[in-house]
Design an enzyme around this catalytic site. Structure first.
Site, mmCIF file in Angstrom:
data_model
loop_
_atom_site.group_PDB
_atom_site.id
_atom_site.type_symbol
_atom_site.label_atom_id
_atom_site.label_comp_id
_atom_site.label_asym_id
_atom_site.label_seq_id
_atom_site.Cartn_x
_atom_site.Cartn_y
_atom_site.Cartn_z
ATOM 1 N N LEU A 230 -6.778 -16.089 15.858
ATOM 2 C CA LEU A 230 -6.816 -14.798 15.172
ATOM 3 C C LEU A 230 -5.814 -13.842 15.806
ATOM 4 O O LEU A 230 -5.167 -13.049 15.107
ATOM 5 C CB LEU A 230 -8.225 -14.203 15.226
ATOM 6 N N TYR A 231 -5.683 -13.904 17.129
ATOM 7 C CA TYR A 231 -4.690 -13.066 17.802
ATOM 8 C C TYR A 231 -3.307 -13.308 17.203
ATOM 9 O O TYR A 231 -2.584 -12.361 16.854
ATOM 10 C CB TYR A 231 -4.675 -13.366 19.298
ATOM 11 N N ALA A 232 -2.934 -14.576 17.066
ATOM 12 C CA ALA A 232 -1.633 -14.910 16.493
ATOM 13 C C ALA A 232 -1.520 -14.404 15.062
ATOM 14 O O ALA A 232 -0.468 -13.897 14.643
ATOM 15 C CB ALA A 232 -1.420 -16.423 16.533
ATOM 16 N N THR A 234 -2.965 -11.794 13.747
ATOM 17 C CA THR A 234 -2.769 -10.347 13.704
ATOM 18 C C THR A 234 -1.349 -9.973 14.089
ATOM 19 O O THR A 234 -0.791 -9.001 13.569
ATOM 20 C CB THR A 234 -3.760 -9.608 14.626
ATOM 21 N N LYS A 235 -0.736 -10.740 14.990
ATOM 22 C CA LYS A 235 0.655 -10.464 15.357
ATOM 23 C C LYS A 235 1.606 -10.834 14.216
ATOM 24 O O LYS A 235 2.596 -10.146 13.962
ATOM 25 C CB LYS A 235 1.019 -11.221 16.631
#
Length: 419
Positions: A230-232, A234-235
């Site tokens: 999910l971090y990726a 959002t980026k």
């Protein structure tokens, strides 16, 4: 059965559809996720971390404004005025100091959240204050605060480094990533588009956008629609949002894809940091390996090299072309890899730490979990080298030597190492 008169064309259309389908699926899922978190989850359903980042802060008054003005005052002839978000963070603090020391005006902004022990951020804040950088305590989602800062100081540039970091934490608190990395970025861009003159913006994306790519080294031209966390995601969403604001409002935007940054004053959630802590305490450390005993490697990039890349991107950023929220012409839009170009197996990282700490590590070999981590990262930096001469100079052993020296000095001075 109806058969197309041109089988070749039919095949071409089918191939294009197959290539497009993964992208449509990715963006559909991401869009639904954003809508879910922003509109259907009640405030009480967010974790305590997300709620804390929404708290209000006290700011304003003559003394406060004087600190803002003094910190942002340009000291050199060709200097610029820069608002640095996430200034108490690892990269943000180093970039802020480098900008200030060369004569630029620098104002920091940070919400000092407790994703990791805020005492380390307060330590960085004290270091910044000694350098002449004032950090406003506030959130990038606070539009009123951002507008007030731009009313006080007509910033020429924004170095946007504030974000919810960490790949694995997204599984515990996904809302915080949407709140900071998507909503916060949009809020900042909304304020920047409306001010006159608009600032040029350099912001932190991530090497994680390359996701499940197997082609190495990673190039800015490679596909980035297969995020593994999910971090990726959002980026990646941030990069698409940047494109939108560039296209509609004429904001000059430069994204920087950082590759595993390490060094003094680093983040305690990073492997090299907690490996050091646990090795010294005699605790076992997890060494991940991929399927069939595959090597897990990272393109470790020393903080000083990252700082030079950030400054190079800022110095070559062109002016935004909007005025009062209206675009007057095409604006610059770029994205760069900032890595070291020399991936190192995590096992080798541990061997170097053992040598520097003079302690044998207790290695616990484990299968790489399905939590968003990828097997390897490797940066192609030719574009950054061409545009602003980016060239990393610090190898991993030298960089870790500097980190270990800092770590031992910092925590031997009475600081706790239990982040």
């Amino acid at each position: 059965m109806d058969i197309p008169s041109s089988p070749g064309k039919f095949k071409e259309k089918r191939t294009k559809w197959h290539k497009t389908l993964p992208k449509l699926t990715f963006w559909s899922i991401l869009f639904c996720g954003v809508i879910y978190f922003l509109f259907f989850r009640t405030p009480s359903s967010f974790s305590s971390d997300a709620r804390r980042s929404l708290r209000t802060y006290t700011y304003g008054g003559a003394a406060w404004e004087n600190k803002v003005i003094s910190s942002a005052r340009v000291a050199s002839k060709n200097g610029v005025s820069v608002l640095v978000t996430g200034a108490a963070g690892f990269v943000g603090s180093h970039v802020s100091i480098a900008l200030k020391r060369r004569g630029d005006g620098v104002l920091g902004l940070d919400n000092f959240n407790d994703y990791y022990d805020p005492s380390l951020k307060r330590g960085r804040q004290a270091l910044l204050e000694r350098t002449g950088v004032f950090i406003v305590e506030g959130d990038i989602n606070d539009a009123a605060l951002l507008k007030k800062l731009f009313d006080i100081v007509p910033f020429t540039h924004v170095m946007h480094l504030a974000a919810q970091a960490g790949v694995r934490y997204a599984m515990q608190n996904p809302g915080s990533y949407v709140h900071s990395n998507i909503a916060g970025f949009v809020n900042l861009l909304e304020v920047c588009k409306a001010v006159d003159p608009q600032p040029a913006i350099v912001w932190a994306s991530s090497s994680s956008v390359y996701g499940l790519n197997t082609k190495v080294p990673f190039s800015e031209k490679d596909r980035t629609d297969q995020p593994a966390s999910l971090y990726a995601a959002t980026k990646k969403a941030g990069e698409e949002i940047a494109h939108t604001y560039n296209h509609i409002y004429g904001l000059s935007l430069t994204g920087l894809r950082f590759f595993t940054v390490y060094g003094p004053w680093g983040r305690p959630d990073m492997a090299y940091f907690f490996f050091t802590k646990d090795i010294l305490k005699g605790k076992p450390i997890p060494i991940f390996e991929a399927a069939n005993h595959g090597t897990v490697a990272r393109d470790f990039t020393y903080i000083d090299d990252i700082v030079r890349g950030c400054l190079g991107a800022l110095d070559t950023a062109e002016k935004s072309t909007g005025s009062g929220g209206k675009k007057t012409g095409p604006a610059q839009l770029r994205v760069f890899n900032l890595g070291n170009t020399s991936p190192v197996p995590v096992n080798n990282l541990v061997t170097i730490l053992e040598k520097l700490l003079k302690v044998k590590a207790k290695r616990n070999i484990m299968r790489l979990p399905r939590n968003g981590d990828v097997q390897f990262t490797h940066a192609n930096i030719s574009y950054a080298k061409k545009e602003f001469g980016y060239k990393p100079t610090t190898n991993l052993e030298t960089g870790l030597k500097n980190f270990v020296r800092w770590y031992l000095n910092y925590y031997s001075a009475g600081k706790k190492a239990d982040e």
